[in-house]
Design a protein around this motif. Structure first.
Motif, mmCIF file in Angstrom:
data_model
loop_
_atom_site.group_PDB
_atom_site.id
_atom_site.type_symbol
_atom_site.label_atom_id
_atom_site.label_comp_id
_atom_site.label_asym_id
_atom_site.label_seq_id
_atom_site.Cartn_x
_atom_site.Cartn_y
_atom_site.Cartn_z
ATOM 1 N N SER A 196 0.831 -1.206 0.000
ATOM 2 C CA SER A 196 0.000 0.000 0.000
ATOM 3 C C SER A 196 0.858 1.245 0.000
ATOM 4 N N PHE A 197 1.949 1.171 0.733
ATOM 5 C CA PHE A 197 2.844 2.327 0.812
ATOM 6 C C PHE A 197 3.480 2.615 -0.540
ATOM 7 N N LEU A 203 -2.163 8.390 3.344
ATOM 8 C CA LEU A 203 -3.490 7.802 3.287
ATOM 9 C C LEU A 203 -4.553 8.858 3.502
ATOM 10 N N ASN A 204 -5.622 8.754 2.770
ATOM 11 C CA ASN A 204 -6.786 9.550 3.152
ATOM 12 C C ASN A 204 -7.604 8.699 4.127
ATOM 13 N N PRO A 205 -8.539 9.317 4.817
ATOM 14 C CA PRO A 205 -9.279 8.579 5.855
ATOM 15 C C PRO A 205 -9.952 7.322 5.336
ATOM 16 N N LYS A 206 -10.434 7.395 4.112
ATOM 17 C CA LYS A 206 -11.127 6.230 3.584
ATOM 18 C C LYS A 206 -10.151 5.066 3.373
ATOM 19 N N LYS A 208 -7.403 4.654 4.899
ATOM 20 C CA LYS A 208 -6.951 4.205 6.219
ATOM 21 C C LYS A 208 -7.942 3.204 6.808
ATOM 22 N N LEU A 209 -9.205 3.550 6.735
ATOM 23 C CA LEU A 209 -10.222 2.652 7.276
ATOM 24 C C LEU A 209 -10.251 1.327 6.520
ATOM 25 N N ALA A 210 -10.124 1.426 5.210
ATOM 26 C CA ALA A 210 -10.165 0.197 4.413
ATOM 27 C C ALA A 210 -8.988 -0.711 4.756
ATOM 28 N N LEU A 211 -7.828 -0.107 4.873
ATOM 29 C CA LEU A 211 -6.646 -0.898 5.219
ATOM 30 C C LEU A 211 -6.798 -1.520 6.599
ATOM 31 N N ALA A 212 -7.270 -0.714 7.523
ATOM 32 C CA ALA A 212 -7.425 -1.212 8.889
ATOM 33 C C ALA A 212 -8.391 -2.385 8.921
ATOM 34 N N LYS A 213 -9.454 -2.240 8.171
ATOM 35 C CA LYS A 213 -10.457 -3.304 8.156
ATOM 36 C C LYS A 213 -9.869 -4.566 7.532
ATOM 37 N N VAL A 224 -0.231 5.248 12.255
ATOM 38 C CA VAL A 224 1.092 5.284 12.880
ATOM 39 C C VAL A 224 2.106 4.555 12.016
ATOM 40 N N TRP A 225 1.673 3.430 11.458
ATOM 41 C CA TRP A 225 2.593 2.677 10.616
ATOM 42 C C TRP A 225 3.042 3.526 9.425
#
Length: 335
Positions: A196-197, A203-206, A208-213, A224-225
């Motif tokens: 992803s990097f 990252l935009n918030p969307k 970020k959320l998608a990655l986190a999920k 943080v990563w």
DNA sequence: TTTTTACCCCGAATTACCTCA
DNA sequence: GCTGAGGTAATTCGGGGTAAA
């Protein structure tokens, strides 16, 4: 928004918790209910929505979630490092527990107080494919994560309160002899984040959320990563730049010595043959895209009217990442 | 229109934990 | 088992941008 807190005694349940699954009070050391009457998006999400309107749909979904009911079992004061590193399951956790959907369906099973009772794994909620390292929990992180989610619900003006809560909880942890534990990302998680990097270093918030999920991490952890990853990249680039400048310096020093020597020779020649040759003109040119530097020494022989050039190329500036398409085009055009 | 306030995001620095030799 | 070094997740702090009051 309604906030209800009960310690130990759940004989008088809060009204707004009636809609949620019943709990077995005998298992409860701590019971907290959060009923959200918020029906509009939070400020932060409004702001977010101004950038990306498609987030508003998500926000509405968030705000319409059922009240949150959180149950924490009385925890053991034994530090986690002293616990056996075996994969631990918490039968009182249902499978649909989700951070990102804000659907907290934590249900206590009667008689399921076995184990240390240290709570759930915030890092790997789906433990089936979790390795041992990633399956370790982070108590402090769990606390901050909950507060973050509450903040999203409660909106503006509660940050200070949450900080106070966090500070209070941190002090509680200190009293209990707990220190922050460190999550070790699994190889798969790291690899996915790396990929992803490569695509986008921010990252935009969307995203970020998608990655986190996708990775079963909290958005904060993903954030943080990426922050740390950018810092590492910058540090490495600085080291690479330093090496490059060192090599440039060495090359230029050599070239300078050569030119000095050549100048001496020409001066000596000039005294004997004053009209033989003009002094060389040296120019520095640099490729705008790859930043390759070249020194070109041009000398002209007035007697024959011929011009000779000698070019010394310095090493190309190394980059940690390949050039973009536009950079490649610019480079090709320049060369 | 300008100012204030609150919030978010980021970079930089630092801390703290973990692993390994 | 102890220790120091290195890697890295997490925290803290300050600055800049933005939107609302």
């Amino acid at each position: 928004m309604e906030l209800a807190l009960s310690l130990g005694d759940t004989s008088k349940p809060f009204k707004f918790l009636d809609k949620t699954p019943k709990l077995s009070s005998k298992d409860l050391g701590f019971c907290m209910g959060l009923g959200s009457g918020v029906t509009t998006s939070t400020r932060s999400h409004d702001k977010l929505g101004s950038h990306e309107n498609n987030h508003q749909e998500d926000d509405r979904r968030v705000s319409s979630d059922p009240p949150l009911q959180l149950v924490l079992l009385p925890f053991s004061p034994v530090p986690r490092r002293h616990q056996p590193p075996s994969k631990t399951r918490f039968p009182w956790l249902t499978d649909n527990f989700s951070w990102l959907g804000f659907e907290f369906s934590v249900v206590s099973e009667p008689g399921s107080t076995e184990g240390s009772g240290r709570g759930f794994d915030v890092n790997r909620l789906s433990m089936d494919d979790a390795d041992e390292g990633a399956a370790l929990s982070s108590p402090n992180s769990a606390a901050s994560s909950f507060q973050m989610d509450f903040g999203i619900r409660s909106g503006r003006g509660n940050k200070r309160d949450l900080e106070a809560i966090e500070a209070s909880r941190a002090s509680d942890d200190e009293e209990n002899g707990l220190t922050r534990k460190k999550l070790r990302l699994s190889k798969d998680q790291s690899a996915f984040l790396e990929e992803s990097f490569k695509e986008h270093s921010t990252l935009n918030p969307k995203q970020k959320l998608a990655l986190a999920k996708q990775l079963n991490l909290r958005p904060r952890q993903v954030e943080v990563w990426f922050q740390n990853r950018r810092a590492r990249t910058k540090l490495k680039q600085t080291e690479v730049d330093c090496e490059y400048l060192k090599r440039c310096c060495e090359t230029l020093t050599k070239e300078n010595r050569r030119l000095q020597k050549e100048l001496q020779e020409l001066r000596a020649l000039k005294t004997s043959q004053p009209f033989y040759m003009q002094l060389p003109a040296t120019t520095l040119t640099m490729c705008p895209s790859c930043e390759r530097v070249a020194t070109t020494t041009t000398t002209t022989n007035p007697s024959t009217s011929t011009t000779t050039s000698k070019t010394v190329s310095l090493p190309a500036k190394p980059r940690l990442f390949p050039m973009s398409h536009g950079q490649v085009q610019a480079h090709q055009a320049a060369s």
